[in-house]
Design a protein around this motif. Sequence first.
Motif, PDB file in Angstrom:
ATOM      1  N   MET A 187       8.292 -66.032 -84.765  1.00 44.83           N
ATOM      2  CA  MET A 187       9.179 -65.278 -85.681  1.00 44.83           C
ATOM      3  C   MET A 187       9.346 -66.095 -86.982  1.00 44.83           C
ATOM      4  O   MET A 187       9.653 -67.277 -86.934  1.00 44.83           O
ATOM      5  CB  MET A 187      10.552 -65.110 -85.010  1.00 44.83           C
ATOM      6  N   ILE A 188       9.149 -65.423 -88.109  1.00 45.00           N
ATOM      7  CA  ILE A 188       9.316 -66.093 -89.407  1.00 45.00           C
ATOM      8  C   ILE A 188      10.536 -65.452 -90.078  1.00 45.00           C
ATOM      9  O   ILE A 188      10.450 -64.313 -90.564  1.00 45.00           O
ATOM     10  CB  ILE A 188       8.071 -65.916 -90.306  1.00 45.00           C
ATOM     11  N   VAL A 189      11.665 -66.127 -90.059  1.00 42.83           N
ATOM     12  CA  VAL A 189      12.912 -65.490 -90.517  1.00 42.83           C
ATOM     13  C   VAL A 189      12.874 -65.236 -92.023  1.00 42.83           C
ATOM     14  O   VAL A 189      13.449 -64.257 -92.508  1.00 42.83           O
ATOM     15  CB  VAL A 189      14.130 -66.383 -90.163  1.00 42.83           C
ATOM     16  N   GLU A 190      12.124 -66.042 -92.764  1.00 41.13           N
ATOM     17  CA  GLU A 190      12.103 -65.826 -94.224  1.00 41.13           C
ATOM     18  C   GLU A 190      11.638 -64.402 -94.543  1.00 41.13           C
ATOM     19  O   GLU A 190      12.134 -63.749 -95.453  1.00 41.13           O
ATOM     20  CB  GLU A 190      11.143 -66.814 -94.916  1.00 41.13           C
ATOM     21  N   GLY A 191      10.679 -63.921 -93.725  1.00 43.03           N
ATOM     22  CA  GLY A 191      10.178 -62.553 -93.971  1.00 43.03           C
ATOM     23  C   GLY A 191      11.315 -61.549 -93.921  1.00 43.03           C
ATOM     24  O   GLY A 191      11.449 -60.658 -94.751  1.00 43.03           O
ATOM     25  N   LYS A 192      12.189 -61.729 -92.916  1.00 48.70           N
ATOM     26  CA  LYS A 192      13.329 -60.796 -92.789  1.00 48.70           C
ATOM     27  C   LYS A 192      14.284 -60.991 -93.967  1.00 48.70           C
ATOM     28  O   LYS A 192      14.786 -60.029 -94.547  1.00 48.70           O
ATOM     29  CB  LYS A 192      14.080 -61.061 -91.489  1.00 48.70           C
ATOM     30  N   LYS A 193      14.513 -62.248 -94.323  1.00 53.88           N
ATOM     31  CA  LYS A 193      15.474 -62.499 -95.427  1.00 53.88           C
ATOM     32  C   LYS A 193      15.019 -61.782 -96.692  1.00 53.88           C
ATOM     33  O   LYS A 193      15.810 -61.180 -97.417  1.00 53.88           O
ATOM     34  CB  LYS A 193      15.602 -64.001 -95.680  1.00 53.88           C
ATOM     35  N   LYS A 194      13.697 -61.807 -96.906  1.00 56.33           N
ATOM     36  CA  LYS A 194      13.170 -61.169 -98.128  1.00 56.33           C
ATOM     37  C   LYS A 194      13.483 -59.664 -98.086  1.00 56.33           C
ATOM     38  O   LYS A 194      13.957 -59.102 -99.074  1.00 56.33           O
ATOM     39  CB  LYS A 194      11.647 -61.388 -98.189  1.00 56.33           C
ATOM     40  N   ILE A 195      13.292 -59.054 -96.920  1.00 61.55           N
ATOM     41  CA  ILE A 195      13.557 -57.608 -96.826  1.00 61.55           C
ATOM     42  C   ILE A 195      15.045 -57.365 -96.991  1.00 61.55           C
ATOM     43  O   ILE A 195      15.458 -56.457 -97.716  1.00 61.55           O
ATOM     44  CB  ILE A 195      13.037 -57.066 -95.477  1.00 61.55           C
ATOM     45  N   TRP A 196      15.856 -58.209 -96.335  1.00 61.96           N
ATOM     46  CA  TRP A 196      17.310 -58.030 -96.481  1.00 61.96           C
ATOM     47  C   TRP A 196      17.709 -58.085 -97.951  1.00 61.96           C
ATOM     48  O   TRP A 196      18.526 -57.297 -98.407  1.00 61.96           O
ATOM     49  CB  TRP A 196      18.060 -59.135 -95.700  1.00 61.96           C
ATOM     50  N   SER A 197      17.074 -58.933 -98.706  1.00 62.24           N
ATOM     51  CA  SER A 197      17.506 -59.070-100.110  1.00 62.24           C
ATOM     52  C   SER A 197      17.203 -57.794-100.885  1.00 62.24           C
ATOM     53  O   SER A 197      17.821 -57.517-101.902  1.00 62.24           O
ATOM     54  CB  SER A 197      16.768 -60.249-100.762  1.00 62.24           C
ATOM     55  N   GLU A 198      16.260 -56.994-100.395  1.00 63.70           N
ATOM     56  CA  GLU A 198      15.911 -55.767-101.142  1.00 63.70           C
ATOM     57  C   GLU A 198      16.878 -54.623-100.829  1.00 63.70           C
ATOM     58  O   GLU A 198      16.821 -53.576-101.453  1.00 63.70           O
ATOM     59  CB  GLU A 198      14.478 -55.323-100.789  1.00 63.70           C
ATOM     60  N   TYR A 199      17.710 -54.776 -99.846  1.00 65.17           N
ATOM     61  CA  TYR A 199      18.630 -53.689 -99.494  1.00 65.17           C
ATOM     62  C   TYR A 199      20.061 -54.163 -99.703  1.00 65.17           C
ATOM     63  O   TYR A 199      20.845 -54.312 -98.774  1.00 65.17           O
ATOM     64  CB  TYR A 199      18.430 -53.263 -98.036  1.00 65.17           C
ATOM     65  N   GLN A 200      20.374 -54.514-100.945  1.00 71.56           N
ATOM     66  CA  GLN A 200      21.754 -54.952-101.230  1.00 71.56           C
ATOM     67  C   GLN A 200      22.589 -53.698-101.459  1.00 71.56           C
ATOM     68  O   GLN A 200      22.488 -53.069-102.505  1.00 71.56           O
ATOM     69  CB  GLN A 200      21.760 -55.851-102.486  1.00 71.56           C
ATOM     70  N   LYS A 201      23.378 -53.318-100.476  1.00 71.32           N
ATOM     71  CA  LYS A 201      24.151 -52.064-100.578  1.00 71.32           C
ATOM     72  C   LYS A 201      25.488 -52.388-101.249  1.00 71.32           C
ATOM     73  O   LYS A 201      26.092 -53.432-100.988  1.00 71.32           O
ATOM     74  CB  LYS A 201      24.387 -51.565 -99.150  1.00 71.32           C
ATOM     75  N   ASP A 202      25.938 -51.463-102.080  1.00 72.99           N
ATOM     76  CA  ASP A 202      27.203 -51.736-102.800  1.00 72.99           C
ATOM     77  C   ASP A 202      28.353 -51.233-101.932  1.00 72.99           C
ATOM     78  O   ASP A 202      28.432 -50.031-101.592  1.00 72.99           O
ATOM     79  CB  ASP A 202      27.099 -51.036-104.173  1.00 72.99           C
ATOM     80  N   ILE A 203      29.213 -52.154-101.514  1.00 70.53           N
ATOM     81  CA  ILE A 203      30.373 -51.824-100.654  1.00 70.53           C
ATOM     82  C   ILE A 203      31.641 -52.133-101.447  1.00 70.53           C
ATOM     83  O   ILE A 203      31.923 -53.292-101.740  1.00 70.53           O
ATOM     84  CB  ILE A 203      30.352 -52.690 -99.364  1.00 70.53           C
ATOM     85  N   PRO A 204      32.400 -51.082-101.836  1.00 68.60           N
ATOM     86  CA  PRO A 204      33.613 -51.316-102.629  1.00 68.60           C
ATOM     87  C   PRO A 204      34.588 -52.252-101.915  1.00 68.60           C
ATOM     88  O   PRO A 204      34.579 -52.341-100.675  1.00 68.60           O
ATOM     89  CB  PRO A 204      34.226 -49.915-102.760  1.00 68.60           C
ATOM     90  N   ASP A 205      35.404 -52.965-102.716  1.00 71.30           N
ATOM     91  CA  ASP A 205      36.311 -53.949-102.123  1.00 71.30           C
ATOM     92  C   ASP A 205      37.531 -53.282-101.489  1.00 71.30           C
ATOM     93  O   ASP A 205      38.048 -53.760-100.480  1.00 71.30           O
ATOM     94  CB  ASP A 205      36.827 -54.912-103.227  1.00 71.30           C
ATOM     95  N   ASP A 206      38.019 -52.188-102.120  1.00 74.67           N
ATOM     96  CA  ASP A 206      39.358 -51.732-101.718  1.00 74.67           C
ATOM     97  C   ASP A 206      39.501 -50.227-101.946  1.00 74.67           C
ATOM     98  O   ASP A 206      38.575 -49.569-102.406  1.00 74.67           O
ATOM     99  CB  ASP A 206      40.394 -52.505-102.570  1.00 74.67           C
TER     100      ASP A 206
END
Lengths: 338, 159, 339, 109
Positions: free
Chosen positions: A1-20
């Motif tokens: 398992m190469i975790v960096e590969g997953k991290k790269k994909i995670w970085s492409e799906y930055q979902k905007d979650i309002p604070d409040d």
Amino acid sequence: MIVEGKKKIWSEYQKDIPDDHYFYVRSCIRQNFFPASEKVFLDIVRDRLGLDFFETPHHTTCGGIAYHSDSIPQETLMTIVARQFALMTEAGYENYVCSCITSFGIYNEIINTWFHYPELEAKIRELLWEASKREFKIPKSVVHASDVIYKLRNKILENGKYRLVNKNTGEPLRVVEHIGCHYSKMFPSKGVGGAEYPYVLTGMAEAWGGTVIDYPERRHCCGFGFRQYLVQANRGYSLSNTHKKFESMAPFKPDMIITNCPGCPYFLDRWQYVIEELEGKTYGADSKGIPVFTYEEVAGLVLGYDPWDLGLQMHQTAVEPLLDKIGITYNKEDKYKI
Amino acid sequence: MSCITRCPRKNGPGLIIQALRNLSQELGYFIDSEKGRQQLVLNRALCGNILNYGYCVYPRTFHYSDHPENGPVGKLIEDNLEAVHKRVGSNLDGEGPGILRKIPQSDLDELKRIFDVTGATERMEKIETISKKRAKELGLSDEEYCRQIFTINSEEHYI
Amino acid sequence: MTDRVLIIGGGPAGLEAANQLNLLGYKPVIVEKDDTLGGHLAKWDRLFPEGESAETVLYKLIKPVEHTPVYLNTIVEQADKEGNHFRVKLSGGKEEIVSAILVCAGFSLFPAEKKEEYGYGIYNGVITSSDLEKWFKTGKGVNINNPSKVGFVHCVGSRDEKICNRQCSKVCCVTAVKQACEIKEKFPDSEVFCFYMDLRMFGRKYEDLYLKAQNKYRVRFIRGRVSEVSEDFTGKVVIKAEDTLSSKPLKVSLDLLVLMTGMISNSSIEELSGILSLNRAEDGFIEPADTITKMYDSGKEGIFLAGAVTGPKTIPETLSEARASALAIHNYLSNKAIQ
Amino acid sequence: MNRFGYRLSPSSQIDLDVSDNSLFRQILAGEPGISTCISCGSCVASCSAGVFDKISFRKALHLLEAGMDTEAVALLEGCMMCGKCTLVCPRGINTRHAIVLIKRKLNKG
């Protein structure tokens, strides 16, 4: 398992979650089987972190289970959802958070359908007006309750009393994370981390000290399947899906399962009981079963809530082995004290 | 909906199946298949819960006898429903917001009107009439017919 | 009227065009963005259908143009038409005055990590066809030791609207069958699977390669697109597909999975097509003036096209297009000279 | 049926890690041509018994290769050995010989 590969994909799906400032709607199944989870959610965001989560008594089911069981046509579902949005507009909110994954899939599906077929939206507006004299605005953002806890995961850790670590060995607990199918499989961009490697639960598990297991059937459905469960004749299909998952995760010897959907914790928990009854087979390191938790329950454990306030006594698969591993103090006699 | 993630032509196989099921109900074909006949018990349970309580699933209509997989804990919860829910902080059948609160009748009436104006009521009635006709043809009481469609699985899918 | 011609791209198309233009008496200048000539061919080991050495073919293309001026690690930054000439600014402050431009920018391989469900860059046993070719050629890059079960996945990044490439990339099926035979050659006891939708063995002798793969090498062809790749407890790669010919879902665990990544438009073409105001189609490739009779014509006076910049191609087709463009440039410049 | 009223449904998934296609390999040894089948269906289309019976040599080969011998053979019961499939096979496979081998193996087995 190469975790960096997953991290790269995670970085492409930055979902905007309002604070409040959220308009909160509940989940039918969770209110029935994991009521304490919803209570703990509001307890954490409102009382501990002082955020504004408004709940109106007038909101109802979104009708999702009836829709996916083909009991109501799409227009009916859309009009019920339109009514929920109308309640939000009347209460003056723009950020919509729902506690149920099936609902989350329904809201995304409907908003996307309206986007492609504006004339359908116009028809639903008329139908809602005809039925209830209400008007609505589409929420600025629709998120799931697990997104909110995901975003607050480090704050929870800061106030935390326990961590997902084996007290004796000091090893991180081996966590299986199971994401509800309707969270990001229909709209990958709507899920933290996308559809293939969702990060919403992994983020929580890792922040709180655990390590996440990736096993072949990780992405397989827990088997709920609406009509596959509601009608007793079909439940063999639902049971077989969960069985397939447990056979696949068993070699990894997980300590616990964390979920973010109403159905999955119920099925992953109860089907273990039925598999033991029918096949005489159990899973987990000491084959006493793998305890299954909602993300609020795990957040509650980390924050030091009493396990029986978290409603863990409503689980079928025993949670005590996991509590002992973490070193959480609790007293046995109170478990079923009502 | 795992199929939607993978279709290389951006189709929604799950949605197509849903449309076909709706069509088979509209045209009355549902009565001729084992899975189709199950629609009656699904409608009664789900639409019943929605219109009477405002929830898709409701504890007082979720009987342990129909759901033995709920396990011993499920039996315990059913036998002490109010107490268990109180212990974990529900507002079972209570006023105002909260878990499993009593949804005001005015809101239930609105749901009923939505059912009426959007065709759900009409759909439910169609399923009822066609199913009753089939039950009579089979010489079964309503209760026997429902018991059969709820429990019989010919398992021809099992090959 | 200068006889200098600018060739953008030092792959097979650019090299062959330069050779032909030399023979026709012109002075081609090659601009190559990488540090070596040959494009993807330079990284390949053997070519279909008969396994000819890529190095030999490359040598045949480079040798005749060894005296042709080449700018390596250079890209075109600006190109202005001035009368019958183009003033072309190159990176590194250089400049060329040329009477025609030939665009041979070629293609990029589809980045396999974009097909997330195949786990490239996440599961160790998953590599791409170019990784395998490099391993055959140099033994470097990925480490492959005596795999007992190997799988090939066709159509990765091709014929897939989810990653915005509806086109078929044409050469991956035959490459997969070639590599499958090469794997069996190197590891005779291995079991090799090819997961395909339609086996597009369109060229002459391709079917012979397929037949050899079937009866000599016993490669097992399974008609079903791979839906998901994961890793089991022992580190093997587990794949799921449907055997659509017996309409049954199927699962197998492999030691190595090779993704046949398709051809997509060159990553630098977006910028280049802006500089030369070329007509770029929705699939990213450059649209020639007429796809039947004028594949070499960009529709802009003095600018010509050759090779995979206008879509997936085999090397023989690319070389033919390079010769066609060289001839078109010759006709264009001869007419210009008469006026 | 048990007290729950339902049971685990067997998976219809072919697991190539465990499937045993020894019968297929024996037939392959006897008639190597079957490895070159391209699943075009000409044999099934031309089969004399085809319109009266669910017979399919193409699908039988597939199921054999996946180790599902009983389902495969069930698709060959109606074969009258007329050999028309051998005539039309574009890969020149002696399909009839393969069917003979399959039936001979099974009667003995």
